[in-house]
Structures are given as structure tokens and as C-alpha cells.
Write a protein that holds these residues in place. Structure first.
Motif, PDB file in Angstrom:
ATOM      1  N   ALA A 695       0.833  -1.214   0.000  1.00  0.00           N
ATOM      2  CA  ALA A 695       0.000   0.000   0.000  1.00  0.00           C
ATOM      3  C   ALA A 695       0.860   1.255   0.000  1.00  0.00           C
ATOM      4  O   ALA A 695       0.503   2.268  -0.626  1.00  0.00           O
ATOM      5  CB  ALA A 695      -0.932  -0.011   1.211  1.00  0.00           C
ATOM      6  N   VAL A 696       1.991   1.215   0.711  1.00  0.00           N
ATOM      7  CA  VAL A 696       2.898   2.368   0.728  1.00  0.00           C
ATOM      8  C   VAL A 696       3.446   2.628  -0.671  1.00  0.00           C
ATOM      9  O   VAL A 696       3.526   3.783  -1.129  1.00  0.00           O
ATOM     10  CB  VAL A 696       4.045   2.139   1.736  1.00  0.00           C
ATOM     11  CG1 VAL A 696       5.127   3.212   1.562  1.00  0.00           C
ATOM     12  CG2 VAL A 696       3.510   2.171   3.155  1.00  0.00           C
ATOM     13  N   ILE A 697       3.811   1.560  -1.378  1.00  0.00           N
ATOM     14  CA  ILE A 697       4.297   1.724  -2.749  1.00  0.00           C
ATOM     15  C   ILE A 697       3.182   2.291  -3.635  1.00  0.00           C
ATOM     16  O   ILE A 697       3.411   3.183  -4.458  1.00  0.00           O
ATOM     17  CB  ILE A 697       4.812   0.378  -3.295  1.00  0.00           C
ATOM     18  CG1 ILE A 697       6.089  -0.027  -2.545  1.00  0.00           C
ATOM     19  CG2 ILE A 697       5.085   0.468  -4.796  1.00  0.00           C
ATOM     20  CD1 ILE A 697       6.589  -1.413  -2.871  1.00  0.00           C
ATOM     21  N   GLY A 698       1.961   1.775  -3.459  1.00  0.00           N
ATOM     22  CA  GLY A 698       0.827   2.326  -4.202  1.00  0.00           C
ATOM     23  C   GLY A 698       0.621   3.795  -3.898  1.00  0.00           C
ATOM     24  O   GLY A 698       0.354   4.604  -4.792  1.00  0.00           O
ATOM     25  N   ASP A 699       0.778   4.162  -2.624  1.00  0.00           N
ATOM     26  CA  ASP A 699       0.599   5.556  -2.224  1.00  0.00           C
ATOM     27  C   ASP A 699       1.645   6.455  -2.865  1.00  0.00           C
ATOM     28  O   ASP A 699       1.350   7.585  -3.264  1.00  0.00           O
ATOM     29  CB  ASP A 699       0.688   5.646  -0.699  1.00  0.00           C
ATOM     30  CG  ASP A 699       0.476   7.061  -0.187  1.00  0.00           C
ATOM     31  OD1 ASP A 699      -0.322   7.797  -0.792  1.00  0.00           O
ATOM     32  OD2 ASP A 699       1.111   7.436   0.821  1.00  0.00           O
TER      33      ASP A 699
END
Length: 732
Positions: A695-699
Motif C-alpha cells: 500500500a505504501v508503494i501504491g501511495d
């Protein structure tokens, strides 16, 4: 001074007086302990240094463009060119640029001072008073006051600047009156738009380059929180929140606020009107003048409504933060609608007939067929449709980006499958989110046209932005709450303090999504109104698709938002690359950082973001300025009309998609951090889990989408339209 101009001037001064009260209210609040003050000072210094440097570069563009605008009549003769260009237009252009810069500087200066004060209000409620609920209310009061300084500065300075320009033009025009020199006034919108583009794109590059560095190295690689004092990029990230989402946002919506008024005024100057003079009523010139005054009065009513809305949130907060903010927004919108109906009915009790084809101007005061009957109530309905459409687009954005609804919940669940699925799903959400907003905007556009013609569409754009003061206040509150959370983390305060600031920040994400809905909706409406005004000024009756020049312009214009976005992505990527390398270097070369025995070099990271933002904003900004004149001069006025249409269509879609894709990815990450996702074994997938890392990479992918590219496209399509309108006589 005539009554309408006087009312607008008084209301703008009222807004600035309210700003003075809010500034005093924020600055008298305690700043917290020495460490909190140190953190706040570092953010203030970084934001001030960046903005001063950015404004120096913008000033260079302003001077060059002023010289060009002022010098054109000396090189190209013609009555139409003298009416639209020259030093008078150049002066208005400079006033617009100064007004936008001033509003951004004031708003950011207070926002960076409100952060630690918001944290301290929350801390006092949790640690001293043992009353977290009161701490939440007090922290909300400080944050909304800080945000409202930006909001009310935008509308107060924006409207006051327009009044000053009108008075100057009235003096310069002599007996002709300011209403007969719309070209001289258009420069004001162009100046505000130029500053807005650089402020939004430059601020977006700064904040997202820093944010990506803080996330990818801090959260993913080092396993420390984004706002941990050991993260070298954390101060740069907090600075970026202010220069991007406060100063940049304010410049963005100030430009929209100004352009929606000027678009309506420019259309009123070109419309053919059959008034009631034959029946003993008002002349067509009197009606036209009222139509030019009407936007100023609606904006004035919106200022008063926004002041009441901010006061409602500040002095009558509810138990839930989001309910308080939304109730204030509803109050201001409701009052603006009521005032609009009263104003329109009083100004146009008998209505009039309008002919939108400028060539019919010779038939004024004559009974002709094919005119459109317009009433005061019809104009009020057109304005209200804009308010309703803006809210509708905003709530669509909330549905696709809020963790309260299915799209983000499903996306968070799929994060267990890795970052590739996360990014794919986020992009899909953004694309799907274009459907309903476009239908809402299209329906409102048809309705506004039915009740007021193209002038009604311009009023619909103004309706969306009538309560800009309240919209920007609620939107700017978000970065203040975000910075307050960072301050609490870096100052090692009680977890209950961070819980309050996280509550404020989570609501800020929702209100920001709604604010972006208003921004993209108003951009679509204002750009269409400016396009029609451009065509009238250039002597074009239709944009004929069978004309190969129009088709050429359509294709090139449709390409422009994509190419512009690519340049911004490159700039963010380059800034993030340097930031990541620097944060890694500091952690590698200074083991004391992770041990907590020494502090990182925050200033170096701020400098990297500043350099990246300044370099990255120049090429896309310059391209937006020079391309419309190139198309108009080389290929003609019809090609430029097609160019503006193409940019409008693709720009609106791309703007909605980018904003909502990024918002969904951001809130999916927050939803996981709240511990709402479990794997097949029933284990919570919170911070530090594989789902969270995905999710952090997506963010990090979504961040430049929602905070750099999406908002900048809104300004791009408006800037190119207003430049085309100002230079229209050259192409004709």
C-alpha cells in the motif's frame, strides 16, 4: 463609484478584516514545548525560503510577458488590438500576479505557524486537562482558523484586486466606461492564472518528491514512521504540505474564482441583447452593464456566506470533526444560494432576450427572432446548478477515495497480493470515477445553458466557487492537521495526541477530495465560458470539425494535458530519486541517526526538494504559456479554438482520474494502518506487514497523481484559455 463596485469592494475588505481577526486568534495560541517550536520553525523557514525563490522565477516570467503585452500595439496596429492589449492590459496582468502571490504567501505563513499550535491544543486536552474531546475541539478550532486565513485571503484579495483593476480601467477609459474595455480587465485573470500554474506545479513537485523519499526509504526500507525524527526527509515533507496544498491550492482556486467572474463579464460584453426599451423598459446597454456587475455581487454574497460558515465551524463545533466541517460548508452554500436568488430577482425583474451570436449586435433593441428569453430566476438557477454540480462531483470523489466506501476497502484487501495489484486497482478506480462526474457536469452544463445561455454556464462556474473562502478554508485545514501530526510524532508526545491529529488529518483527506471535485468542475465550466468568449473576440461563429485546421488543433490540444503531465511526472521522479539517495546516504554514513543519538541533516533534504521543484516547473509552465500563441499565429484562430476544445475534453478526464486514483491509493494505505485488514488466518495486516508495504508503494505512485498532476491540469486548461482570450485580436 457605482453601487455594485462599491459593494464588492466593501465585502472584499470585510474578508480581509476577518483574516486579521483569524491571524490574531492563531498567533495568540501557545506553540508548545521547545522541541515543538524548533520543528515548527524549521517548517516555516523551509516553506518561506522555497516560496521566495519560486516567486523570483515567476517574477521573471511576469516581466517578460508584461513587455510583450505592452509592446504588441506598437508593432501591430488595429482598434481591436488596442482594445485588448497594451500597457493597460499589462498593468492588470501584473496586479493579478501580485494578488495571487500575496494570498499564497499570507496563507502559507499562517498555516506553518498553526501546525504546532494545533498540536499543543490537542496535547493540553490529553495530558493537562485529561479531556481528549475538548482537546479535539480546540485543535479543530486552531486548524480551521489557520486554513480560513488562506481561504478568506484568496477571496478578499482576489475580489479587491479585481475592483482595483475595474476602477483603474474606468479612469483610463474616460467616458467609455470600464464595461466597454473587457480586454484590459482580462489581463488580471491571466496574471493570477500564471502564478497559479507555477505555484501548483512547483509546490506539487516539491511535496511529492519529499513525500516519496520519506515513504520509500523511511517506511519501506528502514521500517520507521514517515514523521519519525530519524527520517531525514520528514521536515521537507512537512514543508511540501504547505507549499503544495496551502499556497498552491490557494493560488489554484483564486485563479478559478477570478476567471469565473471575468468569463461571465467577458461574455456579457459580447452578447447581443434585446431589452425592454421598446416597451418603456431598460435599454440593452443597461442590461449588459448589469450582467457585468452581477458576478461581482454573487462573489460578494459568497464571501459573507463563507465568513458565516467558518464562524459556524469555529464557534459551534459538533462531536464529530467531519460533521462540523461539512455543516459549515452546507451553511455557507445555502446562504450563497439564497442570496443569489434575491440578487438576480432584484436586478432582472422583467428579464430580457439574449442573442449569443455577436454578429447580431446590430439588431439590439429590435424585435428579432431566435433570441433566448432570460429571467433573473433563470440566472439564479444556473448559478445554483453550479453549486449542486460541484457538490455532486465532490461527493463522487469522496465515494471513490474514502475508506468508508467499497472501492477503497476492496483495494486495501487486494494489497495482500502485492504492489502491482495495488497500483493496477488504483488506476482502475480513477478511470471508473470519471463516469458519473462527467455526467453530472454535462447535465449541469445543459441546464445552465437552458436557463442562461453561455453566460449561464459562466455563472454556474462562479456558483461552484461562490463559497471559495469556505472551500479553501476546509481544504487548507488538512495540511495543518497533517503537520500537527508530524509535530506530535517528532516531539514524542502522548499517543493520544497523535490520535487526535490523525482524526483531524483523516477528515482532511475527505474534504480535500471534495475540494478537488469543486476545482475540476469549475475548471471545466470556466474553460468553456472562456472558450466561447475567445471565439467571440476572435470573430469565430463555430468550430467546424470539417475544417482541417480545427481538427489539427483538436488533436494537438488533446495531447497537451498528457505531455504536460509527463513533464511533471519526470520532475517528481527526478526530485524523488535525489531525495531517496540522500536519505539512504545519511542513514548509511551516520549510524547515530537510527540509534537516536544524532539528528539528520533536514536542511539538505529541503534544499534538494527546492531545487527539483524550481527546475521541474519551468519547462511545463513555459510550454503552457507559449503553445496557444504559436498555434494561433501559425495555424489561425480556428485551429486555436480546436486546440482549446481538445485540451478541455482530455484535461477534465485526466484531472479527475489522477486526483481520484491518487486519493484511493492514499486512503487504502491509511485503512490498512488502522488495522482494518486481516489475512486468511485472521491476522491483522497493519503497519509493517506485506500488505502495508504494498500500500505504501501504491501511495507513492498515487501521490504525484493527486497532488501534482491532477490539480495542475485544472490550471493548465484555464491558463491556455485566458491567454487565448487576451491575444484573440492578434489571431483574428
Amino acid at each position: 463609484m457605482e453601487t455594485g463596485i462599491l459593494v464588492a469592494g466593501v465585502c472584499s475588505l470585510l474578508a480581509l478584516a476577518f483574516v486579521g481577526y483569524l491571524v490574531s486568534d492563531v498567533l495568540k495560541k501557545p506553540r508548545g514545548n521547545a522541541l515543538m517550536v524548533q520543528i515548527s520553525d524549521a517548517v516555516q523557514e523551509g516553506a518561506r525560503a522555497f516560496l521566495e525563490r519560486e516567486y523570483r522565477y515567476i517574477a521573471g516570467f511576469v516581466v517578460v510577458i508584461f513587455v510583450i503585452i505592452a509592446g504588441v500595439p506598437m508593432l501591430v496596429s488595429g482598434k481591436d488590438i488596442a482594445e485588448s492589449l497594451g500597457w493597460q492590459t499589462g498593468l492588470s496582468f501584473i496586479i493579478g500576479a501580485v494578488a495571487s502571490s500575496a494570498a499564497g504567501f499570507i496563507g502559507m505563513a499562517i498555516a506553518t505557524r498553526a501546525n504546532s499550535r494545533t498540536t499543543e491544543a490537542a496535547r493540553k486536552g490529553v495530558e493537562d486537562d485529561k479531556n481528549p474531546e475538548q482537546g479535539l475541539k480546540n485543535a479543530l478550532s486552531v486548524a480551521i482558523s489557520g486554513g480560513a486565513v488562506m481561504g478568506m485571503s484568496v477571496v478578499g484579495i482576489g475580489l479587491l484586486g479585481l475592483v482595483v483593476v475595474i476602477v483603474i480601467v474606468d479612469i483610463l477609459s474616460g467616458d467609455a466606461g470600464w464595461g466597454n474595455h473587457p480586454g484590459w480587465i482580462n489581463g488580471y485573470a491571466m496574471g493570477a492564472s500564471l502564478v497559479a500554474l507555477f505555484a501548483r506545479s512547483g509546490g506539487g513537485i516539491f511535496t511529492k518528491g519529499a513525500d516519496m523519499g520519506a515513504d520509500l526509504v523511511g517506511k519501506v526500507e528502514a521500517g520507521i514512521p514517515e514523521d519519525d525524527p530519524r527520517n531525514a526527509a520528514t521536515i521537507a515533507d512537512n514543508v511540501g504540505d504547505n507549499v503544495g496544498d496551502v499556497a498552491g491550492l490557494g493560488a489554484d482556486l483564486m485563479e478559478s474564482f477570478i476567471e469565473s467572474m471575468i468569463a461571465a463579464m467577458a461574455l456579457a460584453a459580447t452578447m447581443g441583447i434585446v431589452a425592454g426599451a421598446l416597451l418603456g423598459g431598460e435599454t440593452s446597454d443597461a442590461i449588459r452593464h448589469k450582467l457585468q456587475i452581477l458576478p461581482l455581487l454573487i462573489a460578494s454574497a459568497g464571501i459573507v456566506a463563507s465568513i458565516i460558515g467558518v464562524a459556524f465551524v469555529k464557534f459551534m463545533p459538533g462531536k464529530k470533526v467531519q460533521a462540523s466541517l461539512m455543516n459549515g460548508t452546507y451553511v455557507s452554500a445555502g446562504l450563497a444560494v439564497l442570496a443569489t436568488f434575491v440578487i438576480c430577482k432584484m436586478m432582472f425583474p422583467d428579464g430580457f432576450t439574449m442573442i449569443e451570436n455577436a454578429s447580431a449586435a446590430g439588431l439590439l433593441d429590435a424585435a428579432i427572432e431566435g433570441g433566448k428569453k432570460i429571467t433573473g430566476i433563470g440566472l439564479a438557477i444556473a448559478t445554483t446548478l453550479g453549486i449542486v454540480a460541484g457538490a455532486g462531483v465532490g461527493f463522487c470523489s469522496e465515494y471513490y477515495t474514502s475508506s468508508k466506501f467499497k472501492p477503497v476497502k476492496e483495494m486495501a484487501r487486494k494489497c495482500q497480493m502485492g504492489p502491482a495489484i495495488t497500483v493496477t486497482d488504483g488506476l482502475a478506480i480513477g478511470m471508473k470515477s470519471c463516469g458519473l462526474p462527467v455526467l453530472i457536469l454535462g447535465g449541469a452544463m445543459l441546464g445552465a445553458y437552458h436557463f442562461g445561455g453561455y453566460y449561464g454556464i459562466a455563472l454556474a462556474a462562479l456558483g461552484m466557487l461562490a463559497t471559495t473562502g469556505m472551500i479553501v478554508a476546509v481544504d487548507s485545514y488538512g495540511p495543518i492537521a497533517d503537520n500537527a501530526g508530524g509535530c506530535a510524532e517528532m516531539a514524542h508526545l502522548d499517543k493520544g495526541v497523535r490520535a487526535i491529529t490523525d482524526n483531524l488529518d483523516a477528515v482532511g483527506n475527505t474534504t480535500a477530495a471534495i475540494g478537488k471535485g469543486f476545482a475540476i468542475g469549475s475548471a471545466a465550466f470556466a474553460s468553456l465560458a472562456l472558450l466561447v468568449a475567445y471565439m467571440a473576440a476572435a470573430g469565430i461563429s463555430t468550430a467546424d470539425l470539417s475544417n482541417q485546421r480545427v481538427m489539427f488543433g483538436l488533436l494537438v490540444g488533446g495531447m497537451m494535458p498528457f505531455f504536460f503531465s509527463a513533464l511533471l511526472f519526470d520532475a517528481v521522479s527526478n526530485a524523488a530519486f535525489k531525495m531517496i539517495d540522500e536519505v539512504r546516504r545519511q542513514l548509511r554514513e551516520n549510524p547515530g541517526i537510527m540509534a537516536g543519538t544524532s539528528l539528520p541533516d533536514y536542511a539538505r533534504c529541503v534544499g534538494i526538494s527546492t531545487d527539483g521543484a524550481i527546475k521541474g516547473m519551468l519547462v511545463p509552465g513555459g510550454l503552457a504559456i507559449i503553445l496557444p500563441p504559436i498555434v494561433g499565429v501559425i495555424f489561425g484562430a480556428e485551429a486555436l479554438a480546436g486546440f482549446l476544445i481538445g485540451a478541455l475534453v482530455t484535461g477534465v478526464m485526466l484531472g479527475i482520474m489522477c486526483a481520484n486514483s491518487g486519493g484511493a491509493m492514499d486512503n487504502a494505505k491509511k485503512y490498512i494502518e488502522e488495522g482494518e485488514i486481516k489475512n486468511d488466518k485472521g491476522e491483522v495486516q497493519g503497519k509493517g506487514s506485506d500488505s502495508h508495504k504494498a500500500a505504501v508503494i501504491g501511495d507513492t505512485v498515487g501521490d504525484p497523481l493527486k497532488d501534482t498532476v491532477g490539480p495542475s491540469i485544472n490550471i493548465l486548461i484555464k491558463l491556455m484559455a485566458i491567454i487565448s482570450l487576451v491575444l484573440a485580436p492578434l489571431f483574428a
